[in-house]
Scaffold this motif. Structure first.
Motif, PDB file in Angstrom:
ATOM      1  N   ALA A 159      25.336  36.966  16.048  1.00 39.91           N
ATOM      2  CA  ALA A 159      25.879  36.670  14.718  1.00 39.91           C
ATOM      3  C   ALA A 159      25.176  35.491  14.048  1.00 39.91           C
ATOM      4  O   ALA A 159      25.022  35.475  12.825  1.00 39.91           O
ATOM      5  CB  ALA A 159      27.377  36.384  14.810  1.00 39.91           C
ATOM      6  N   THR A 160      24.751  34.515  14.841  1.00 41.84           N
ATOM      7  CA  THR A 160      24.150  33.306  14.261  1.00 41.84           C
ATOM      8  C   THR A 160      22.632  33.303  14.297  1.00 41.84           C
ATOM      9  O   THR A 160      21.998  32.576  13.534  1.00 41.84           O
ATOM     10  CB  THR A 160      24.623  32.036  15.000  1.00 41.84           C
ATOM     11  N   GLY A 161      22.052  34.049  15.226  1.00 46.55           N
ATOM     12  CA  GLY A 161      20.612  33.968  15.439  1.00 46.55           C
ATOM     13  C   GLY A 161      20.220  32.651  16.091  1.00 46.55           C
ATOM     14  O   GLY A 161      19.055  32.259  16.081  1.00 46.55           O
ATOM     15  N   LEU A 206      28.736  26.245  13.967  1.00 49.72           N
ATOM     16  CA  LEU A 206      29.181  27.314  13.064  1.00 49.72           C
ATOM     17  C   LEU A 206      30.282  28.123  13.734  1.00 49.72           C
ATOM     18  O   LEU A 206      31.295  28.435  13.126  1.00 49.72           O
ATOM     19  CB  LEU A 206      28.030  28.260  12.740  1.00 49.72           C
ATOM     20  N   VAL A 207      30.047  28.492  14.978  1.00 48.09           N
ATOM     21  CA  VAL A 207      31.034  29.165  15.823  1.00 48.09           C
ATOM     22  C   VAL A 207      30.843  28.636  17.239  1.00 48.09           C
ATOM     23  O   VAL A 207      29.784  28.102  17.581  1.00 48.09           O
ATOM     24  CB  VAL A 207      30.907  30.708  15.823  1.00 48.09           C
ATOM     25  N   GLY A 219      24.578  27.129  16.278  1.00 46.72           N
ATOM     26  CA  GLY A 219      24.298  26.677  14.931  1.00 46.72           C
ATOM     27  C   GLY A 219      25.086  25.420  14.604  1.00 46.72           C
ATOM     28  O   GLY A 219      25.812  24.879  15.451  1.00 46.72           O
ATOM     29  N   ARG A 220      24.924  24.957  13.370  1.00 41.52           N
ATOM     30  CA  ARG A 220      25.629  23.753  12.926  1.00 41.52           C
ATOM     31  C   ARG A 220      25.945  23.841  11.448  1.00 41.52           C
ATOM     32  O   ARG A 220      25.225  24.472  10.679  1.00 41.52           O
ATOM     33  CB  ARG A 220      24.758  22.514  13.149  1.00 41.52           C
ATOM     34  N   PHE A 221      27.033  23.186  11.072  1.00 41.62           N
ATOM     35  CA  PHE A 221      27.338  23.012   9.657  1.00 41.62           C
ATOM     36  C   PHE A 221      27.773  21.574   9.450  1.00 41.62           C
ATOM     37  O   PHE A 221      28.155  20.876  10.393  1.00 41.62           O
ATOM     38  CB  PHE A 221      28.391  24.016   9.162  1.00 41.62           C
ATOM     39  N   ALA A 222      27.675  21.125   8.202  1.00 37.27           N
ATOM     40  CA  ALA A 222      28.050  19.758   7.865  1.00 37.27           C
ATOM     41  C   ALA A 222      29.418  19.747   7.205  1.00 37.27           C
ATOM     42  O   ALA A 222      29.775  20.658   6.461  1.00 37.27           O
ATOM     43  CB  ALA A 222      27.016  19.158   6.917  1.00 37.27           C
TER      44      ALA A 222
END
Length: 139
Positions: free
Chosen positions: A38-40, A70-71, A54-57
């Motif tokens: 899902a994220t690659g 992200l997840v 992954g990451r988000f801010a």
């Protein structure tokens, strides 16, 4: 507010998963594959017990910019906890089809993957990643 305890580490994801009981490890490995697809992104350990992708801010209550996966997921004592960051607004139909689970604000609690529909779970993970895309940090 001090430094966050839950942040990326260099610990081995495979080493962490190897410590899990056989049935729980198999569930974790299946969720790992779903989240990677899902994220690659490759999995990385966040703190001692969260496998993140992954990451988000986001900006915390002290107005400091932080990062979070992200997840992600964590094999907790009683449940396999999945972190799906946008939460579950608008997911009632999918959750009704998922199977045995509980939810928190952004957490999906599963006893075993055998209790849920893997296709619906995959959709929930993908929906979460898509919802977080505008805040995604590209490395």
């Amino acid at each position: 507010m001090g430094e966050l305890k839950t942040r990326p580490t260099t610990a081995s994801v495979s080493g962490f998963l190897a410590q899990q009981a056989d049935a729980r490890r198999a569930d974790c490995e299946a969720v790992l594959r779903m989240m990677e697809a899902a994220t690659g992104e490759r999995a990385e350990m966040w703190g001692a017990a969260i496998v993140g992708f992954g990451r988000f801010a986001y900006v915390d209550s002290a107005k400091k910019t932080r990062e979070w996966p992200l997840v992600g997921f964590s094999p907790r004592k009683n449940d396999l906890t999945l972190y799906l960051m946008p939460g579950f607004d608008g997911c009632a139909e999918s959750l009704a089809k998922l199977g045995r689970h509980k939810t928190g604000k952004s957490c999906l609690y599963l006893k075993r993957l055998a209790d849920v529909d893997a296709g619906v779970l995959r959709e929930l993970i993908e929906r979460s990643v898509q919802a977080m895309a505008p805040r995604r940090i590209r490395r």
